[in-house]
Design a protein around this motif. Structure first.
Motif, PDB file in Angstrom:
ATOM      1  N   SER A 166       0.847  -1.182   0.000  1.00 55.58           N
ATOM      2  CA  SER A 166       0.000   0.000   0.000  1.00 55.58           C
ATOM      3  C   SER A 166       0.890   1.244   0.000  1.00 55.58           C
ATOM      4  O   SER A 166       1.774   1.390   0.839  1.00 55.58           O
ATOM      5  N   VAL A 167       0.632   2.124  -0.968  1.00 59.08           N
ATOM      6  CA  VAL A 167       1.481   3.304  -1.178  1.00 59.08           C
ATOM      7  C   VAL A 167       0.838   4.516  -0.524  1.00 59.08           C
ATOM      8  O   VAL A 167      -0.352   4.771  -0.721  1.00 59.08           O
ATOM      9  N   ASP A 168       1.628   5.268   0.257  1.00 62.50           N
ATOM     10  CA  ASP A 168       1.069   6.498   0.843  1.00 62.50           C
ATOM     11  C   ASP A 168       2.167   7.516   1.076  1.00 62.50           C
ATOM     12  O   ASP A 168       3.323   7.327   0.643  1.00 62.50           O
ATOM     13  N   HIS A 223       3.405  -1.392   4.002  1.00 64.25           N
ATOM     14  CA  HIS A 223       3.154   0.027   3.729  1.00 64.25           C
ATOM     15  C   HIS A 223       4.438   0.623   3.164  1.00 64.25           C
ATOM     16  O   HIS A 223       5.507   0.453   3.760  1.00 64.25           O
ATOM     17  N   VAL A 224       4.331   1.316   2.047  1.00 59.45           N
ATOM     18  CA  VAL A 224       5.525   1.900   1.421  1.00 59.45           C
ATOM     19  C   VAL A 224       5.272   3.376   1.140  1.00 59.45           C
ATOM     20  O   VAL A 224       4.233   3.731   0.561  1.00 59.45           O
ATOM     21  N   LEU A 225       6.206   4.217   1.538  1.00 59.82           N
ATOM     22  CA  LEU A 225       6.079   5.640   1.219  1.00 59.82           C
ATOM     23  C   LEU A 225       6.298   5.841  -0.284  1.00 59.82           C
ATOM     24  O   LEU A 225       7.158   5.196  -0.887  1.00 59.82           O
ATOM     25  N   VAL A 279       0.518  -7.094  -5.651  1.00 57.57           N
ATOM     26  CA  VAL A 279      -0.500  -6.055  -5.837  1.00 57.57           C
ATOM     27  C   VAL A 279       0.009  -4.760  -5.208  1.00 57.57           C
ATOM     28  O   VAL A 279       0.495  -4.768  -4.082  1.00 57.57           O
ATOM     29  N   VAL A 280      -0.082  -3.662  -5.942  1.00 57.98           N
ATOM     30  CA  VAL A 280       0.277  -2.351  -5.416  1.00 57.98           C
ATOM     31  C   VAL A 280      -1.000  -1.511  -5.350  1.00 57.98           C
ATOM     32  O   VAL A 280      -1.649  -1.268  -6.373  1.00 57.98           O
ATOM     33  N   LEU A 281      -1.356  -1.114  -4.146  1.00 58.45           N
ATOM     34  CA  LEU A 281      -2.570  -0.322  -3.919  1.00 58.45           C
ATOM     35  C   LEU A 281      -2.164   1.137  -3.744  1.00 58.45           C
ATOM     36  O   LEU A 281      -1.305   1.444  -2.908  1.00 58.45           O
ATOM     37  N   ALA A 282      -2.762   2.033  -4.522  1.00 53.46           N
ATOM     38  CA  ALA A 282      -2.356   3.441  -4.441  1.00 53.46           C
ATOM     39  C   ALA A 282      -3.548   4.351  -4.678  1.00 53.46           C
ATOM     40  O   ALA A 282      -4.523   3.980  -5.326  1.00 53.46           O
ATOM     41  N   LEU A 289       2.985   6.290 -10.640  1.00 54.95           N
ATOM     42  CA  LEU A 289       3.797   5.068 -10.526  1.00 54.95           C
ATOM     43  C   LEU A 289       3.523   4.097 -11.670  1.00 54.95           C
ATOM     44  O   LEU A 289       4.426   3.379 -12.109  1.00 54.95           O
ATOM     45  N   SER A 290       2.282   4.058 -12.163  1.00 61.59           N
ATOM     46  CA  SER A 290       1.997   3.105 -13.246  1.00 61.59           C
ATOM     47  C   SER A 290       2.691   3.535 -14.541  1.00 61.59           C
ATOM     48  O   SER A 290       3.207   2.689 -15.282  1.00 61.59           O
ATOM     49  N   ASP A 291       2.735   4.825 -14.831  1.00 64.00           N
ATOM     50  CA  ASP A 291       3.517   5.260 -16.002  1.00 64.00           C
ATOM     51  C   ASP A 291       4.990   4.899 -15.812  1.00 64.00           C
ATOM     52  O   ASP A 291       5.666   4.471 -16.742  1.00 64.00           O
ATOM     53  N   GLU A 292       5.496   5.073 -14.588  1.00 67.80           N
ATOM     54  CA  GLU A 292       6.903   4.739 -14.331  1.00 67.80           C
ATOM     55  C   GLU A 292       7.172   3.267 -14.658  1.00 67.80           C
ATOM     56  O   GLU A 292       8.158   2.926 -15.314  1.00 67.80           O
TER      57      GLU A 292
END
Ligand code: NAD
Ligand code: IPM
Ligand code: MN
Length: 353
Positions: A185-187, A216-218, A235-238, A246-249
């Protein structure tokens, strides 16, 4: 089966890539005995030119009558004057919001056939298989805003409620159960109050999924980890904006922005399917755009809205086989490969299908 599919080709390369994805859907219908009917409608800059509105009522009505919507892209320099009263992108945001499509699935795969020419080391790309779940109808895109004020300031507000976070989080945890059992989970909980709420809300949902590993990832560090250890993510939740960026990256992992599809879903089977890329004004009209992202979006449409998982897999396998056989558009071609046009690449996919 019978299905009604609405196409919204939009602007720039949108119509070029949508046309090829429809050819693939037609082939799927022919081989599977399905009956797909299509209706096309206006969205974005072309809709502004024709009606003054980036999402005409007529377009909304046609979408409402459909089982699923396949969208190309919107926008372009001719509609990008910062003082313009309406913008193409507003049409897309309104469409997502109108149908409450809060969960945007963006799968990212690295293709072995493209690894040798990737800007990242080939060994880092082994087993890369990420699913972004991007919250799509809240956050800073939809919070209170002031465009002008006295002309010297403007603001947008990152606003999340627990419920908005948790319904997206549940989609992520459910998806992880069908995959490798991990959610990142991105925050930006170290700075933003809305993101501290995000972290708390996600942690609460995680209590219902003891079988899923939550990290949890900053967001700033996440941008780096996605390139340093991409295969470790499942799975990356954002939120809306972080998921967009991040998806373009991570399209670099797949070889090009022209490779990544998406599905925008709410409750029920209706969905809007579109490549994650935009209208690519720099290459529009040349017939050289990569149609893979839109073809794979059509595969997601088959899977999520029509329940045709076998057909979806067949399309994905045909794309992979075309790539493995050396088919390349310009954006993924190495200097020794003659690039194919948009339609010639689709021909290769159709041959494998
Ligand atoms: P973009 O995604 O259109 O293009 C970025 C770069 O990627 C360009 O160099 C482009 O040529 C390349 N690219 C994108 N798709 C490609 C494809 N299928 N094949 C080969 N190359 C491809 O982003 P941008 O240039 O920043 O934005 C252009 C316009 O698109 C803006 O108006 C933006 O708002 C809009 N946009 C729309 C959507 C959408 O409709 N969902 C998404 C993103 C951007
Ligand atoms: C996308 C696009 C859109 C977004 C824009 C065009 C509104 O970048 O679909 O990723 O930011 O969601
Ligand atoms: Mn985007």
């Amino acid at each position: 089966m019978k299905a009604k599919i609405v196409t919204l080709p939009g602007d720039g390369i949108g119509p070029e890539v949508t046309e090829q994805a429809v050819r693939v859907l037609d082939a799927v219908a022919a081989r599977g005995g399905h009956e797909f009917t299509y209706e096309s409608a206006l969205i974005g800059g072309c809709a502004i030119d024709a009606t003054g509105n980036p999402l005409p009522d007529e377009t909304l009505a046609v979408c409402k009558s459909a089982d699923a919507v396949l969208l190309g892209a919107v926008g372009g320099p001719q509609w990008s004057d910062p003082t313009a009263p309406v913008r193409p992108e507003q049409g897309l945001l309104k469409l997502r919001h109108h149908f409450d499509l809060f969960a945007n699935l963006r799968p990212v795969k690295a293709y072995p056939a493209l690894a040798h020419y990737a800007p990242l080391r080939a060994d880092l790309l082994e087993n890369v298989d990420i699913l972004f779940v991007r919250e799509l109808t809240s956050g800073i895109y939809f919070g209170p805003r002031q465009e002008q004020g006295d002309g010297d300031s403007a603001h947008d507000t990152m606003l999340y409620t627990v419920e908005q976070v948790q319904r997206a989080a549940r989609v992520a945890f459910e998806a992880a159960r069908q995959r490798r059992g991990k959610v990142a989970s991105v925050d930006k909980a170290n700075v933003l109050a809305s993101m501290r709420l995000w972290r708390r809300a996600v942690t609460e949902v995680a209590a219902d999924y003891p079988d899923i590993e939550l990290e949890h990832v900053l967001v700033d560090a996440c941008a780096m980890h996605l390139l340093r250890r991409p295969a470790s993510f499942d799975v990356v939740l954002a939120g809306n904006m972080f998921g967009d960026i991040l998806s373009d990256e991570t399209s670099v992992l797949a070889g090009s922005l022209g490779m990544l599809p998406s599905a925008s879903l709410g409750v029920g089977s209706f969905g809007v399917y579109e490549p994650i890329h935009g209208s690519a004004p720099d290459i529009a009209g040349q017939g050289i755009a990569n149609p893979v992202a839109t073809i794979l979006s059509a595969a997601m449409l088959l899977r999520h809205s029509l329940g045709l998982d076998d057909d979806a897999q067949a399309v994905e396998a045909a794309v992979e086989a075309a790539l493995a056989s050396g088919a390349r558009t310009a954006d993924i071609a190495d200097p020794n490969t003659e690039p194919l046009s948009t339609s010639a690449f689709a021909d290769r996919v159709l041959a494998h299908l």
